[in-house]
Design an enzyme around this catalytic site. Structure first.
Site, PDB file in Angstrom:
ATOM      1  CE  LYS A 228      -3.801   0.171   2.485  1.00  0.00           C
ATOM      2  NZ  LYS A 228      -4.767   0.335   3.603  1.00  0.00           N
TER       3      LYS A 228
ATOM      4  CD  GLU B 287       8.814  -7.501   6.447  1.00  0.00           C
ATOM      5  OE1 GLU B 287       8.644  -7.879   7.613  1.00  0.00           O
ATOM      6  OE2 GLU B 287       8.309  -6.457   5.973  1.00  0.00           O
TER       7      GLU B 287
ATOM      8  N   GLY C 246      -5.192  -4.893   5.179  1.00  0.00           N
ATOM      9  CA  GLY C 246      -4.462  -5.883   4.387  1.00  0.00           C
ATOM     10  C   GLY C 246      -5.072  -7.258   4.413  1.00  0.00           C
ATOM     11  NE  ARG C 247      -6.765  -8.181  10.594  1.00  0.00           N
ATOM     12  CZ  ARG C 247      -6.229  -7.024  10.956  1.00  0.00           C
ATOM     13  NH1 ARG C 247      -5.148  -6.569  10.346  1.00  0.00           N
ATOM     14  NH2 ARG C 247      -6.771  -6.285  11.924  1.00  0.00           N
TER      15      ARG C 247
ATOM     16  CD  GLU D  52      -2.187  -8.669  11.072  1.00  0.00           C
ATOM     17  OE1 GLU D  52      -0.989  -9.010  11.081  1.00  0.00           O
ATOM     18  OE2 GLU D  52      -2.771  -8.246  10.055  1.00  0.00           O
TER      19      GLU D  52
ATOM     20  CG  HIS E  52      -2.790 -40.670   8.745  1.00  0.00           C
ATOM     21  ND1 HIS E  52      -2.766 -42.016   9.038  1.00  0.00           N
ATOM     22  CD2 HIS E  52      -3.835 -40.497   7.896  1.00  0.00           C
ATOM     23  CE1 HIS E  52      -3.735 -42.642   8.376  1.00  0.00           C
ATOM     24  NE2 HIS E  52      -4.397 -41.728   7.677  1.00  0.00           N
TER      25      HIS E  52
ATOM     26  CE  LYS F  92       6.183  -3.414  10.124  1.00  0.00           C
ATOM     27  NZ  LYS F  92       4.859  -3.083   9.586  1.00  0.00           N
TER      28      LYS F  92
END
Length: 515
Positions: free
Chosen positions: A193, A199, A253-254, A339, A370, A481
């Site tokens: 954005k 990152e 964002g999510r 979050e 399993h 961060k």
């Protein structure tokens, strides 16, 4: 009694009888505790509730202002109070002609302007036989959403174009993708954005250098596009701002896979299928907006989670899709839920009452059977679970699918009802009474995927409302961060570490000595 008192009172509410007894005493339970929403059949009958508990939970929703806060969100009010923003991801899937306003401005035309821009670009890429590989570079919601949906909608992908997703700043992530790419046929979508996420920009600069080394500086404009709101930084990077796709500060964002963040997905499945994806969201949005609380699927599922967290002290939740294509769906929901509602401070600045967001995790069936189902069936922790399955697969191997679905149904039954052990064999005892929801649909289509995502988005909203927290900020990610930005030059020797605790200083020194 206000909502805080009702929330505290859940722990005093006597739990209902064992699920075996509840079903034996109520022959209509399996039909009554089911909600049909669009293409989804949601069976919540195998939960530790009865009509008495359900009535208390509905009263809690009413006293918590669930309807008022829902309506405020749809009206564009600034329900994200800590950032003074509207929360309007529902506008991303509103049809043309709908009116949804933020600060007095109808945002739906802007949404469709960007969708039209995305459609035109996606059509060009799909028609350009030179492009065979699209690489989405993002992190968090700018990665998990499109990566999850791309895998989920494998059956609808373009036959020529494949997508890769780079998110981790670990160089191994970008190195693996670049090693499997041809510069001349690769398109990079940089999703950030602010165009400042460290990152994402680190990975984007590495990809840019790789491309320039092979094709020259002029190739950047043809092989990079941006999903961002920062035209200045996008232009400085070398991306033509005509190929910048915007979104808005009222989109978290999510909650953004159905925005321009989904550009790589639109290229993969085509604009028409992407529209079907958005229509699926909208179907559940309308159900959530209009259905009475007692018949409202996101509300009921949210209340079940509140009951387990605050009434029965259960702090985790498994999401178990019996569909290999939904392999990334639990991770997507993990971010969405944890979050959003992993908060200990209420909207008014006071401490929360009791527990908030659950620990969300899961794996596709039957692999999980399993791995961790032993704990689900016989462990000391009770883990509520959501099973997700489909009547018709996209592959031709129906024998496999019958076996898959028989396992889904059997696991739901076994968790709920268990089995008594024979004398002398206590290790074969299955207590049952392990709560679970079964969500079914005819097939995993773009629309159905949108429906599933919207269902869980609104579950998170309702639970945040009841707990009194802001589901739309994420201050908890900031401190780490900030410290990482401080430590980076200390690792490379540019500055000397002295502002940390003894353990952190020793870790930095250890790394510097070996770098």
């Amino acid at each position: 009694m206000d909502s805080a008192d009702r929330l505290s009172a859940l722990a005093e509410l006597a739990p209902p009888a064992h699920l075996r007894e509840l079903f034996a005493d109520d022959p209509g339970r399996a039909e009554r505790y089911v909600i049909d929403v669009a293409d989804l059949r949601i069976d919540y009958s195998k939960h530790r509730i009865d009509d008495r508990v359900l009535a208390a939970l509905i009263a809690l929703a009413e006293s918590s202002g669930v309807e008022a806060r829902r309506d405020a969100m749809f009206a564009g009010e600034h329900v994200n109070v800590t950032e003074d923003r509207a929360v309007m991801h529902v506008a991303l899937r509103a049809p043309k002609g709908a009116v949804m306003s933020v600060d007095g401005v109808d945002v739906v035309p802007d949404v469709h302007e960007v969708l039209d821009q995305m459609r035109a670009f996606a059509d060009r890429v799909r028609a350009d036989h030179r492009i065979t590989h699209v690489v989405n570079i993002g992190i968090g919601g700018s990665d998990l959403g499109p990566a999850m949906a791309y895998r989920a909608l494998d059956a609808y992908r373009h036959e020529r174009i494949r997508c890769s997703f780079v998110s981790n700043v670990d160089g191994a992530d970008i190195a693996a993708v670049l090693a499997d790419s041809d510069p001349a046929s690769t398109l990079f979508v940089v999703a950030s954005k602010t165009f400042g996420t460290i990152e994402t920009l680190t990975n984007a600069r590495t990809a840019r250098a790789w491309l320039v080394d092979a094709l020259g500086e002029s190739a950047v404009a043809d092989h990079f596009v941006a999903v961002s709101t920062n035209a200045e930084r996008v232009g400085e990077f070398g991306i033509d701002t005509a190929n910048m796709f915007g979104f808005w500060d009222w989109v978290g964002g999510r909650y953004s896979v159905d925005s321009a963040i989904g550009l790589s997905l639109m290229i993969a499945i085509g604009p028409d299928r992407f529209v079907e994806f958005l229509e699926g969201f909208h179907l559940v949005d309308e159900h959530f907006r209009t259905a009475p609380l007692a018949e409202n699927a996101p509300v009921i599922m949210a209340l079940l989670g509140v009951w387990y967290a605050n009434g029965l002290g259960l702090d985790t939740k498994a999401v178990l899709p019996y569909a290999e294509e939904l392999g990334r769906f639990p991770a997507y929901l993990q971010q969405l839920d944890m979050e959003s509602n992993g908060k200990s401070v209420r909207l008014d600045g006071t401490a929360v009452v009791g527990e908030t967001g659950p620990i969300v995790w899961g794996e596709p069936g039957t692999n999980g059977q399993h791995a961790f189902y032993q704990l689900l069936h016989q462990g000391t922790r009770i883990v509520p679970a959501d099973f997700i399955g489909f009547a018709t697969p996209h592959h031709p191997y129906l024998e496999h699918h019958d076996l898959l679905m028989s396992n889904l149904i059997a696991q739901s039954e076994a968790l709920a009802f268990g089995r008594d052990a024979a004398p002398g064999e206590p290790y074969r005892q299955f207590d049952g009474d392990r709560p679970n929801t079964v969500i079914l649909a005819d097939q995993l289509t773009p629309s159905v995927l949108g429906q599933l995502i919207a269902l869980y988005e609104h579950i998170v909203h309702v639970q945040g409302t009841i707990w009194g927290v802001n589901s739309y900020d994420q201050w908890g990610v900031e401190l780490g961060k900030e410290l990482a930005n401080q430590i980076t030059p200390e690792l490379t020797g540019e500055t000397t570490p002295d502002a940390h605790d003894a353990s952190t200083n020793a870790l930095i020194a250890w790394y510097r000595a070996r770098r």
